[in-house]
Design a protein around this motif. Sequence first.
Motif, short mmCIF file in Angstrom:
data_model
loop_
_atom_site.label_atom_id
_atom_site.label_comp_id
_atom_site.label_asym_id
_atom_site.label_seq_id
_atom_site.Cartn_x
_atom_site.Cartn_y
_atom_site.Cartn_z
N SER A 200 151.63 18.14 85.22
CA SER A 200 152.08 17.35 84.08
C SER A 200 153.54 16.93 84.17
O SER A 200 154.04 16.19 83.33
N PRO B 201 155.67 26.67 78.99
CA PRO B 201 155.56 25.20 79.03
C PRO B 201 154.69 24.68 77.90
O PRO B 201 153.77 25.37 77.42
N ASN B 202 155.00 23.48 77.45
CA ASN B 202 154.20 22.80 76.43
C ASN B 202 154.07 23.60 75.13
O ASN B 202 153.04 23.55 74.45
N LEU C 62 159.23 22.75 76.32
CA LEU C 62 159.42 24.06 76.92
C LEU C 62 160.11 25.03 75.94
O LEU C 62 161.11 24.69 75.31
N ASN D 254 151.92 27.95 88.62
CA ASN D 254 151.81 27.14 87.41
C ASN D 254 151.39 25.71 87.76
O ASN D 254 152.03 24.73 87.38
N ASP E 17 148.92 23.82 86.78
CA ASP E 17 148.59 22.89 85.70
C ASP E 17 149.85 22.27 85.10
O ASP E 17 149.89 21.07 84.80
N TRP E 18 150.87 23.10 84.94
CA TRP E 18 152.13 22.58 84.40
C TRP E 18 152.76 21.59 85.38
O TRP E 18 153.23 20.53 84.99
#
Length: 389
Positions: free
Chosen positions: A379, A265-266, A326, A373, A375-376
Amino acid sequence: MAVKKEWKKLTDFQHARNNNEMYFGSRDEHTQTVLGYEGGKPVIQTHTWIPAVFTAFREVLDNALDEIVTHGHGDRVDITYDMANMIFSITDNGRGIPIDFDEEEQQYAATVLLSETKAGRNFDDRGNSRGMNGIGASIVNMCSEYFQLDITRDKKNFTQRFSDGGSDLHIEDAMILPAKKNAPTGTRVEFKLSSKVFPRMDLPEAFVRARVFDVALCYPQVRVFYNGKRVETAGTVERTVFPDTKPIAFTVREPGFISQFWLVPNFAKDGSEMSHTLVNAIPTFNGGTHVDAFKRKFFSGLIDALAPMSKKRRLTPNRSDIADGLLVFNITEMNAPKFDSQNKTRLINEESSKIVERALAEPEFFKRVIKNNADWMRSVGGFGGSKVV
């Protein structure tokens, strides 16, 4: 009165040079954002190259990999690329291409295999071979200024040179000498593409180096050398490519098919979605049925798994929220891959799609993705600082 003929018949040599797009793809410049590597770590790079030139390089490399990986002979491949002179060489320590004299063809086997189309060994049970139809390397030969073949097999050294003969392929007589005692077996091919066939030969060295690194990633058991230097990996994709991150990993296994996915991610700071997929170490720059199926099922499955929390918070996460920045990194090893064309930029096996869809039918996988996940997930779709469970 003679009737003027309105048609003509081309030899394989003439057809390969006049209609090269049919075999190797475009001879025009192509610009695309792809994955590269710096210090072994993935980076987004934009390169401009001639697809047909890259395909020609890959065709000869694929033959070496088939010998080592598919047929199980040898453990080393040496690749050199002289960009200034557009000279390539690929050497493997396999058995060496057969050099016996074929009475039916009245020619050495190696000569037939490297100078005539539709001659090869992968027509029946292909296994996980990259070669499809006995065309690739012979077309490279026909489209080269010169093509040098050196083989050590059966305690003999076999050397033969091919070159542009104008209207046909010029084939020099083969030279066969006794090999030195305990000389390793193998095949070396060196070629220089013809500027008559390829007026432009753009192929950035960094792009080629990255594609060689792809090979080393796919086959850590093979010693890969590029321009004289060992291409080092840490043995696994996680330790080599993602040592500082913990990607979401998912593996699909069925007989004759193994596909590993790593999601980061990110990854792309501009929010773009990035995919990098290798099928039997071939970079399929336009993805394939397997990657399409994975994305389709992953995005929909994750949205479904988030539904209870989304409803409670009156949020509506969508595909774009999940795909934002991603990276989908995929390595697939499979039997009998089918590609969109000879330049192999997209996998088209429909069964691959079905296999991936079956593997992603388990809801528990998506629950684990959410749990591991957090933290993901915060977001995605406006969850912000909400607690993710």
